[in-house]
Design an enzyme around this catalytic site. Structure first.
Site, PDB file in Angstrom:
ATOM      1  N   GLY A  90      39.937  47.359  38.907  1.00 39.28           N
ATOM      2  CA  GLY A  90      39.596  48.106  40.115  1.00 39.28           C
ATOM      3  C   GLY A  90      40.763  48.019  41.081  1.00 39.28           C
ATOM      4  CB  CYS A 134      42.856  44.279  35.765  1.00 42.85           C
ATOM      5  SG  CYS A 134      44.114  44.707  36.963  1.00 42.85           S
ATOM      6  CE1 TYR A 135      38.851  43.501  43.323  1.00 42.68           C
ATOM      7  CE2 TYR A 135      36.868  43.654  41.963  1.00 42.68           C
ATOM      8  CZ  TYR A 135      37.468  43.448  43.204  1.00 42.68           C
ATOM      9  OH  TYR A 135      36.698  43.188  44.302  1.00 42.68           O
ATOM     10  CG  HIS A 147      44.611  47.079  32.212  1.00 44.28           C
ATOM     11  ND1 HIS A 147      43.363  47.446  32.675  1.00 44.28           N
ATOM     12  CD2 HIS A 147      45.373  46.868  33.309  1.00 44.28           C
ATOM     13  CE1 HIS A 147      43.368  47.462  33.993  1.00 44.28           C
ATOM     14  NE2 HIS A 147      44.580  47.114  34.408  1.00 44.28           N
ATOM     15  CD  GLU A 180      41.556  48.267  29.717  1.00 48.19           C
ATOM     16  OE1 GLU A 180      41.746  47.108  29.301  1.00 48.19           O
ATOM     17  OE2 GLU A 180      41.557  48.568  30.922  1.00 48.19           O
ATOM     18  CG  ASP A 191      29.205  68.556  25.064  1.00 42.46           C
ATOM     19  OD1 ASP A 191      29.921  68.101  24.168  1.00 42.46           O
ATOM     20  OD2 ASP A 191      29.499  68.487  26.270  1.00 42.46           O
ATOM     21  CE  LYS A 233      33.546  67.764  24.553  1.00 40.26           C
ATOM     22  NZ  LYS A 233      32.626  68.485  25.440  1.00 40.26           N
TER      23      LYS A 233
END
Ligand code: XMP
Length: 509
Positions: free
Chosen positions: A53, A80-81, A167, A169, A225, A365
């Protein structure tokens, strides 16, 4: 089903964290940091990830969370945050770092840790921070350092609390996926029960139970979708499903026929195609303002759609292709909880249903696409590029007429065909033709011509918030240009849009 909670403190990679977890076959859901602890307890999570964040933990107004979350007996990973927040909650010291770190930074492991199982002593991680942990809380060990960050990772193994300043990710962190995998499988004890085959089976079974012998109506746009939602519902309830496809006459060449053919031949359902081309042409006659065109197309779409549904009467279920990112309540780093339901349809007051069905509301998605492929939906639909709701209406600048739609459809079809034949389409995020409504002078044989201009637009992008114009090879552009000017009556010039976003947008209107 095993579940991981991604507690959102407003970082930009929150959805990416959840997607990474799901890619490792564990279901992850994102909740804002304003979610009450009671609700989190009831969630039955195997692990909790605090996201990054933009704030400083010492700031009173920054997003915080009650310390009790650390003693639920559920493993926690702070990123992180989230890492700094854990230090702050556990009474360590977080302060502005003498040197901010941004980008690829070398990490050195300081201690053996389950989180870093299989990670070499030195590797590269992605950092983006201005604060750092100056003093590690009691009970915590530093497990990794970087040249400017004495605590790049820490843990309290006994309490099941882990934290990384970097991070894991993002792909720039060399062993990021390994670290997340270790958290899920070695620390949280997950087994990995999230798979698309199971999702289809489970969803089909629960749809059958919920729908019973009632009917279901779904608005099919031909987009990814709604097509996948239609495929799932068809498998679950067959002819109890009615799909209503409003053809505004503003789709790409032959696309309406393709959608109709797909759903009438490959799937068991009632399929209604409403041919509303003339209706839309009348409504758009003489209108040139882009926003006004969008408003009219949106308004008329729902008018035609609901008129058709009314013929079926109220009752039964109303289904929509809402996907997970449309449903996430995001903390966005401030106290206000923002809810985005932009893809949800408003139901008119005179219509009532037994309930709303959103079979894809748990999926990202790429997961929707995976389900679509497993259901046998053609790749043209499953991998369809984004296409604006108002269709070619916003790719024809100025007034929309039948003749302009015909010209644009023909030119666009040639562009797409050439991109497909050369395989170049795979390199691009989106490409299409635009008809700006400008005529220019040309020469054909011995004759002067004064005809329409076609613009080719092609972009590469990760998120469509920003985009680069694509560097398409000249010979490919030349072939498309030759074919369009030779084969599309009424066009004598083709240009290529070399503007990125910003300052331009992807679409022209
Ligand atoms: P812009 O033009 O804003 O487009 O750079 C970004 C992405 O959004 C798509 N787009 C739309 N999609 N309804 C949609 O569903 C719309 O009204 C709409 N307008 C733009 C556009 O094609 C691009 O992918």
């Amino acid at each position: 089903m095993e579940k991981i909670l991604v507690l959102d403190f407003g970082g930009q990679y929150n959805q990416l964290i959840a997607r990474r977890v799901r890619d490792m076959s564990v279901y992850a859901e994102i909740l804002p940091y304003t979610t009450p602890l009671e609700k989190i307890k009831e969630g039955g999570y195997c692990g909790i990830i605090f996201t990054g964040g933009p704030n400083s933990v010492d700031d009173e107004s920054s997003p915080h969370y009650t310390r009790d979350i650390l003693s639920l007996g559920v493993p926690v990973l702070g990123i992180c945050y989230g890492c700094q927040l854990i230090a702050w909650m556990e009474r360590g010291k977080v302060t502005t770092a003498p040197v901010s770190e941004y980008g690829k930074i070398p990490l050195t492991l300081a201690k053996k840790s389950a989180l870093f199982d299989g990670v070499p002593e030195k590797s590269t991680v992605w950092m983006s921070h201005t604060d750092y942990i100056e003093r590690v809380p009691d009970g915590f060990d530093v497990t990794g350092t970087t040249p400017d960050c004495p605590c790049a990772a820490m843990e309290n193994e006994g309490a099941g609390i882990y934290a990384v300043q970097f991070h894991p990710e993002v792909t720039h962190t060399e062993y990021g996926l390994r670290i997340l995998h270790n958290f899920l499988y070695l620390i949280c004890g997950c087994h990995g029960d999230w798979a698309m085959d199971d999702f289809i089976e489970r969803t089909v079974a629960s749809l059958r139970t919920r729908v019973g012998d009632k009917k279901v109506v779904l608005g099919l746009s031909g987009g990814v979708d709604s097509s996948v939602a239609a495929g799932l519902l068809s498998r679950a309830v067959g002819k109890q499903l009615t799909c209503v496809f409003v053809d505004q006459g503003l789709m790409r060449k032959n696309e309406g026929d393709f959608v109709e053919h797909t759903f009438t031949t490959m799937f068991d359902m009632n399929f209604i195609r409403v041919d509303a081309k003339e209706h839309f042409m009348r409504a758009l006659a003489g209108v040139t303002d882009p926003e006004e065109k969008r408003r009219i197309i949106g308004r008329e779409f729902y008018r035609v759609f609901w008129d058709e549904i009314r013929k079926n009467g109220s009752g039964g279920f109303f289904a929509q292709g809402t996907i997970y990112p449309d449903c996430i309540e995001s903390g966005k780093g401030d106290a206000a909880v923002i809810k985005t339901h932009h893809n949800r349809v408003d139901i008119p007051n005179d219509m009532s249903f037994d309930g709303i069905i959103e079979p894809l509301s748990e999926l990202f998605k790429d997961e929707v696409r995976a389900v679509g492929e497993k259901l046998g939906i053609p790749s043209e639909l499953v991998w369809r590029q984004p296409f604006p709701g108002p269709g070619l209406g916003v790719r024809i600048i100025g007034e929309v007429t039948e003749e302009k739609v015909r010209i644009l459809q023909d030119a666009d079809a040639i562009f797409r065909e050439e991109m497909k034949n050369t395989g170049y389409e795979k390199e691009l995020s989106q490409f299409f033709a635009v008809l700006p409504g400008i005529r220019s002078v040309g020469v054909m044989g011995d004759h002067r011509t004064y005809e329409q201009l076609i613009v080719l637009r092609a972009v590469t992008t990760d998120d469509f918030m920003t985009a680069d114009w694509a560097k398409i090879p000249y010979d490919l552009l030349a072939r498309v240009s030759n074919r369009i000017t030779n084969e599309v009556a009424g066009v004598n010039r083709v240009v290529y849009d070399i503007t990125s976003k910003p300052p331009a947008t992807v679409e022209w209107e």
